[in-house]
Design an enzyme around this catalytic site. Structure first.
Site, PDB file in Angstrom:
ATOM      1  N   SER A 286       0.842  -1.190   0.000  1.00 18.93           N
ATOM      2  CA  SER A 286       0.000   0.000   0.000  1.00 18.93           C
ATOM      3  C   SER A 286       0.878   1.241   0.000  1.00 18.93           C
ATOM      4  CB  SER A 286      -0.907   0.016   1.230  1.00 18.93           C
ATOM      5  OG  SER A 286      -0.159   0.344   2.397  1.00 18.93           O
ATOM      6  N   ASP A 287       0.400   2.304  -0.634  1.00 17.88           N
ATOM      7  CA  ASP A 287       1.016   3.595  -0.377  1.00 17.88           C
ATOM      8  C   ASP A 287       0.789   3.900   1.100  1.00 17.88           C
ATOM      9  OD1 ASP A 287       2.246   6.038  -0.650  1.00 17.88           O
ATOM     10  OD2 ASP A 287       1.029   6.687  -2.346  1.00 17.88           O
ATOM     11  N   PHE A 288       1.551   4.843   1.636  1.00 20.69           N
ATOM     12  CA  PHE A 288       1.464   5.094   3.073  1.00 20.69           C
ATOM     13  C   PHE A 288       0.061   5.574   3.446  1.00 20.69           C
ATOM     14  CE2 PHE A 288       5.555   3.876   3.099  1.00 20.69           C
ATOM     15  CZ  PHE A 288       6.390   4.337   4.097  1.00 20.69           C
TER      16      PHE A 288
END
Length: 735
Positions: A286-288
């Site tokens: 996941s992106d942050f």
């Protein structure tokens, strides 16, 4: 560092003893990486598995973070303190009793950005990725990726979050600086070479942000509605190339929704396309804070939550397993995918032993890359290159970001803490000294409110040569308010260009900007945000040490009214439509970038692929063979390039294709080659159009076949030196 038989010093003696005694069957290097990963996961407890599903950062409320505007207003000390809180935990905790090392993750893709450590380690600040794309040269991309991969490995990190291959749909998108281009093929070619080079250093490269994260505005909430053929032919294409041509190890899912479903929960994107159709074998991170659920995200195909355990924590995972919304096989699958890549690159055996980066050596390569990516936009009367001995006094004028220090652009998590920088004045003075010039270089820093503009005018009037520096430094987290430079720089240039006829404009941009003053300027050089070697690179180009050879990777519009979203808020920034969140509709379809300008008959200020040189070139002996094909066999395009000028230089031959299918734009880029020539030297450039290539050069997306298909008909092959300048044409018949 890469000795496969070296034990990891982060593990204690009893654990190392287990290694020696063969108690860890997953450390058997005769097994395949996947077999090793499966054995490791089979030996883990449920609690250990859950601990490996997520990053180790303490969970925070991202909505409580300062806005991008508030961050921009912070002092350097305040900003560094905030970033330190975020960056210190960019890792997954190791599990000593299983021999699992601490998994260290660093950001990219314009150099080694925020990494695991406090403070984040300094690295080489490379030119912005948009500048790399302007080089139109895969070899430069390999050099670029080699520096990033080498420094990531030297700093003991396992993952580099990059390259980013989203497209420049609008010039105001906040992350254009770390994406390549408006064209999917150019983005894919350059991204593939960067990723391959990174992974030669046994570092995991991570393509991002999957997919249509082409704007920062409301990125946590916005929904993108896009037709399937548009998604396939434009926005997914560079990711497909990363998977198939670079064998990339990881993909990062985007923040935004796609057709109503968050990218991190979108099974169609993460599983059906990425894995089933393309054959992706890596893992998805996941992106942050882009993860929005536990069971839904893992089931859809996300394998690793970063940077914390907001969703994939022990309580949530156990509850989901108990109510069967999540299966233990899905948890196992996620871990096997990531561990397979770690074993693939020898990361379990590699000791954590950070080394010292070759700052000067890498800086020299950065200088070469930067000098070959700058674009000469205007050169009236051959004003450039400048004679280094013709001027006694030179003044550099501009606002602080562009004249006081090296322009290390790009705000947000990809920002690099440079090992060193070469500011404009010092760099120019050094280059001039090396050329035997005794010219004195000074500067005037113009206030953001232009309150000392008269002082700058006086300095310009008195100097023998004026170098005006202006530009744009964009940032993650916020789109620009408009494609105009901030802080009244257009007014600054307009007034200063009237003062001294010996004036050159140097642009330091992270995205194309409006240039309402362009008719007043005799010479304009787009140098981009150069990073570490800014001062040297700009001086090398201005004084002819290097001949500029960059080409425009994203169209410069002459007017804001010419952009795809002008008068179309549904295209950007989106409309609510009763959903409670912005809906952005890509209703322009395939007509994005130069395709938009050509389909609408709009003349750009500077077209895609355009760039001048200090020499001149002539193209001749154009041929396309065979003239009739079956849609499966490769086509060969040839042309002879001759340097007809007096200095060495490089030209980029570009091949475009007109597809005989209703709704297709006039041209699409299908090949290019950068040719370096000495004066009077000729070279026959050969470009192959292979219908089976991963960029599907001759194909369109067919809804019935659910695949790319080459349609029969008469195709037009265009060849030239920009999307607008294609003097050679040939007809290609697909039977």
């Amino acid at each position: 560092m890469n000795n496969e038989h070296t034990l990891n010093p982060e593990l204690n003696e009893s654990t190392q003893s287990s290694h020696r005694n063969g108690n860890f069957p997953w450390m058997d290097q005769s097994l395949s990486p996947r077999e090793r990963a499966e054995k490791l996961v089979a030996a883990m407890t449920l609690e250990q598995k859950i601990a490996q599903l997520h990053g180790a950062m303490e969970t925070i409320n991202i909505y409580a973070l300062p806005s991008m505007e508030e961050m921009n207003a912070m002092s350097p000390e305040e900003y560094d303190k905030l970033m330190a809180q975020i960056q210190v935990q960019r890792h997954v905790k190791g599990i000593e009793e299983l021999g699992i090392p601490r998994f260290r993750i660093t950001n990219g893709p314009v150099g080694v950005g925020m990494g695991d450590g406090h403070p984040s380690p300094p690295a080489t600040a490379l030119p912005m990725t948009i500048g790399l794309a302007a080089g139109f040269d895969p070899e430069l991309a390999r050099d670029y990726g080699d520096i990033i991969g080498s420094e990531t490995a030297t700093l003991g990190q396992h993952v580099l979050e990059g390259p980013g291959v989203c497209l420049h749909r609008t010039p105001i998108a906040g992350r254009n600086f770390e994406y390549f281009s408006e064209d999917p093929y150019l983005s894919g070619v350059m991204g593939v070479e960067v990723a391959k080079a990174i992974q030669t250093h046994n570092v995991i490269a991570m393509g991002k942000h999957y997919v249509v994260n082409d704007q920062e505005y409301e990125r946590f909430r916005a929904n993108v509605e896009v037709d399937e053929h548009v998604l396939r032919e434009l926005y997914l294409l560079p990711f497909e190339m990363l998977v198939k041509d670079a064998d990339i190890a990881a993909i990062m899912s985007a923040y935004n929704r796609v057709r109503g479903t968050y990218a991190t929960e979108n099974r169609y994107l993460l599983n059906d396309i990425l894995r089933d159709e393309w054959g992706f074998k890596g893992y998805i991170q996941s992106d942050f804070w882009s993860c929005r659920s536990t069971a839904a995200s893992l089931t859809a195909g996300m394998d690793h939550e970063m940077p914390d355990a907001k969703w994939c924590n022990e309580t949530n995972v156990k509850n989901a397993l108990e109510d069967t919304s999540l299966e233990i096989q899905t948890v196992n699958r996620a871990l096997v995918r990531r561990f397979t890549q770690m074993f693939r690159f020898g990361q379990f055996e590699r000791p954590y032993n950070p080394g010292v980066i070759d700052a000067k050596g890498h800086g020299a390569i950065s200088r070469k890359i930067g000098s070959q990516t700058a674009v000469l936009l205007k050169n009236e009367g051959g004003m450039l290159p400048l004679d280094p001995k013709a001027y006694g006094t030179i003044v550099i004028i501009g606002q602080s970001e562009f004249v006081d220090d090296a322009c290390n652009g790009g705000g947000g998590s990809s920002k690099v803490d440079p090992l060193y920088t070469i500011p404009p004045v010092e760099g120019m003075q050094e280059v001039l000294h090396g050329l035997g010039s005794e010219a004195k270089v000074s500067k005037v820093t113009v206030a953001k409110d232009l309150s000392n503009l008269e002082e700058a005018k006086s300095a310009a009037k008195e100097a023998d040569l004026v170098i005006l520096m202006a530009g744009l430094v964009a940032s993650e987290g916020a789109d620009l308010p408009s494609p105009n430079m901030l802080n009244d720089q257009n007014q600054m240039l307009t007034e200063l260009l009237d003062v001294n006829q010996h004036t050159v404009v140097v642009m330091k941009d992270s995205s194309p900007v409006m240039m309402p003053w362009i008719t007043k300027a005799k010479a304009v050089l787009e140098a981009w945000n150069q990073g570490t070697e800014d001062g040297h690179v700009v001086a090398d180009l201005l004084f002819g040490v290097v001949n500029p050879s960059g080409k425009v990777p994203t169209t410069y519009a002459a007017s804001e009214n010419d952009l795809i979203y002008a008068g179309h808020p549904e295209r950007y920034p989106g409309t609510d439509e009763g959903n409670g969140f912005p809906v952005i509709r890509y209703s322009e379809g395939l007509n994005m970038g130069y395709r938009w300008f050509q389909s609408q008959g709009i003349k750009p200020l500077f077209p895609f692929g355009f760039g001048l040189s200090y020499t001149s070139f002539e193209l001749s002996e154009f041929s396309v063979t065979p003239a009739q094909v079956d849609g499966k066999s490769p086509i060969t395009v040839k042309v002879t390039v001759t340097n007809t000028g007096k200095v060495a230089g490089a030209e980029v031959v570009q091949v475009y294709l007109g597809i005989p299918v209703t709704g297709q734009p006039p041209k699409r880029l299908v090949g290019f080659q950068k040719v370096f020539l000495e004066p009077e030297q000729s070279h026959e450039a050969t470009i192959t159009i292979d219908p089976s290539a991963t960029n599907h050069p001759m194909s369109v997306w067919d809804y019935c076949e659910h695949d790319f298909v080459v349609k029969p008909g008469e195709y037009t092959v265009y060849l030239g030196t920009s999307s607008e300048d294609t003097p050679f044409e040939a007809t290609l018949v697909v039977s």
